[in-house]
Enzyme design. Structure first.
Site, PDB file in Angstrom:
ATOM      1  N   SER A 182       0.587  -0.704   0.425  1.00 37.55           N
ATOM      2  CA  SER A 182       0.375   0.259   0.017  1.00 37.55           C
ATOM      3  C   SER A 182       1.052   1.566  -0.132  1.00 37.55           C
ATOM      4  O   SER A 182       0.587   2.553  -0.449  1.00 37.55           O
ATOM      5  CB  SER A 182      -0.947  -0.195   1.203  1.00 37.55           C
ATOM      6  OG  SER A 182       0.005  -0.331   2.252  1.00 37.55           O
TER       7      SER A 182
ATOM      8  N   ASP B 140       6.001  -7.036   1.813  1.00 34.90           N
ATOM      9  CA  ASP B 140       4.137  -7.806   1.558  1.00 34.90           C
ATOM     10  C   ASP B 140       5.414  -7.769  -0.032  1.00 34.90           C
ATOM     11  O   ASP B 140       6.734  -6.980  -0.590  1.00 34.90           O
ATOM     12  CB  ASP B 140       3.949  -6.342   0.767  1.00 34.90           C
ATOM     13  CG  ASP B 140       2.559  -6.529   1.090  1.00 34.90           C
ATOM     14  OD1 ASP B 140       2.159  -7.462   0.851  1.00 34.90           O
ATOM     15  OD2 ASP B 140       1.762  -5.692   1.193  1.00 34.90           O
TER      16      ASP B 140
ATOM     17  N   LYS C  48       4.797 -11.379   3.128  1.00 34.33           N
ATOM     18  CA  LYS C  48       3.588 -11.404   3.055  1.00 34.33           C
ATOM     19  C   LYS C  48       3.355 -11.227   1.569  1.00 34.33           C
ATOM     20  O   LYS C  48       3.650 -11.096   0.768  1.00 34.33           O
ATOM     21  CB  LYS C  48       2.316 -10.399   3.229  1.00 34.33           C
ATOM     22  CG  LYS C  48       0.699 -10.414   2.981  1.00 34.33           C
ATOM     23  CD  LYS C  48       0.569  -9.993   4.675  1.00 34.33           C
ATOM     24  CE  LYS C  48       0.198  -8.347   3.421  1.00 34.33           C
ATOM     25  NZ  LYS C  48      -0.679  -8.257   2.450  1.00 34.33           N
TER      26      LYS C  48
ATOM     27  N   GLU D   3      -8.736  -9.431   4.531  1.00 30.54           N
ATOM     28  CA  GLU D   3      -9.620  -8.152   3.594  1.00 30.54           C
ATOM     29  C   GLU D   3     -10.594  -8.118   3.567  1.00 30.54           C
ATOM     30  O   GLU D   3     -10.600  -9.131   2.503  1.00 30.54           O
ATOM     31  CB  GLU D   3      -8.010  -7.677   3.702  1.00 30.54           C
ATOM     32  CG  GLU D   3      -8.516  -6.199   2.650  1.00 30.54           C
ATOM     33  CD  GLU D   3      -7.614  -5.495   2.020  1.00 30.54           C
ATOM     34  OE1 GLU D   3      -6.546  -5.686   2.069  1.00 30.54           O
ATOM     35  OE2 GLU D   3      -7.628  -4.092   1.883  1.00 30.54           O
TER      36      GLU D   3
END
Ligand code: KIV
Length: 269
Positions: free
Chosen positions: A43, A86, A116, A185
């Site tokens: 993000s 990530d 991740k 999520e």
């Protein structure tokens, strides 16, 4: 904090707090707030780099930001939050060897102790299996997976019975392949509870209700710094307003100040 500590948290019923960090400043704030895990989420492509989606961020950029996050930590190493980075789009979708090289590089060249990655398609499950066997701890990510935005959008996932059963099967497969935790999520909260009960690894929710073993939030969303927060992650404070007002005050003060004329000594400090 180590990845295996999170399983212990679940066993003890101790909720896990995960915050994202993208640079030294955000890392220092999240660490001081007591987060157990700092996620250098992709993000950051949107939060820190101004992209419209998470897709453009590169492995080099993720590494650069993870190194900056590590430099922002101030507690003794034994007390530091776990750093999870990530794997960006296309760093693990093009084959297991490339995925091992990408994840291994993040662990070798930064203080991240885990990666991740999103999804549970057979190719992704094979990658997770390989990474775990190579000694690289993996956090899974199901439900809304932003790297699949062009296929799934940003809408709530697994809203019908068939996709809910599939998600539970996928979650079990990720646990079976050795993921040490799972991010869920934007899925219905009843489904998140079922996944939480089906797995022995901790389930970390965002937009997945209160029944998870922990919660993760994008720090910039919580602080109200992003222009628009997702509906499932409201801001705790209107950070943009607060900071803009403070900066405006400084700009106005500076503009209203009359500079000293030649020869006048106005030094006060
Ligand atoms: O990239 C990210 O910040 C994430 C969280 C939303 C879980 O994946």
């Amino acid at each position: 904090m180590r990845p295996s500590d999170l399983t212990y948290f679940k066993q003890k019923g101790k909720p896990i707090a995960v915050l994202t960090a993208w640079d030294s400043l955000s890392a220092a704030l999240a660490e001081a707030a007591g987060a157990d895990v700092l996620l250098i989420g992709d993000s950051l492509a949107m939060v820190a780099l101004g992209h419209a989606t998470t897709l453009p961020v590169s492995l080099d950029q993720m590494l650069h930001h993870t190194q900056a996050v590590a430099r922002g930590l101030t507690t003794l190493p034994a007390n530091q939050p776990l750093l999870v980075c990530d794997l960006p789009f296309l760093s693990y979708q093009c084959g297991e060897d490339l995925a091992v090289a990408a994840a291994g590089r993040l662990l070798k060249e930064s203080s991240a102790a885990a990666v991740k990655l999103e999804g549970a398609e057979p190719e992704v499950v094979a990658v997770i299996d390989r990474l775990v066997r190579m000694g690289i701890p993996v956090m899974g990510h199901l439900g809304l997976t932003p790297q699949a935005v062009h296929r799934l959008g940003y809408r709530r996932q697994a809203t019908d019975a068939i996709s809910q059963e599939r998600l539970i099967e996928q979650a079990c497969a990720l646990e079976q392949k050795g993921c040490f935790s799972l991010v869920l999520e934007h899925v219905p909260s009843e489904l998140a509870c079922r996944v939480q009960q089906a797995l022995t690894i901790p389930v970390i929710g965002i937009g997945a209700g209160d029944g998870c073993d922990g919660q993760v939030r994008v720090t910039a969303d919580l602080l109200g710094l992003t222009a628009k927060q997702p509906p499932f992650s409201p801001a705790l404070v209107d950070g943009r307003r607060l900071f803009i007002d403070a900066l405006k005050g400084w700009v106005n003060q500076t503009r209203n100040h009359t500079p000293p004329t030649k020869g006048e000594n106005t030094q006060t400090d």
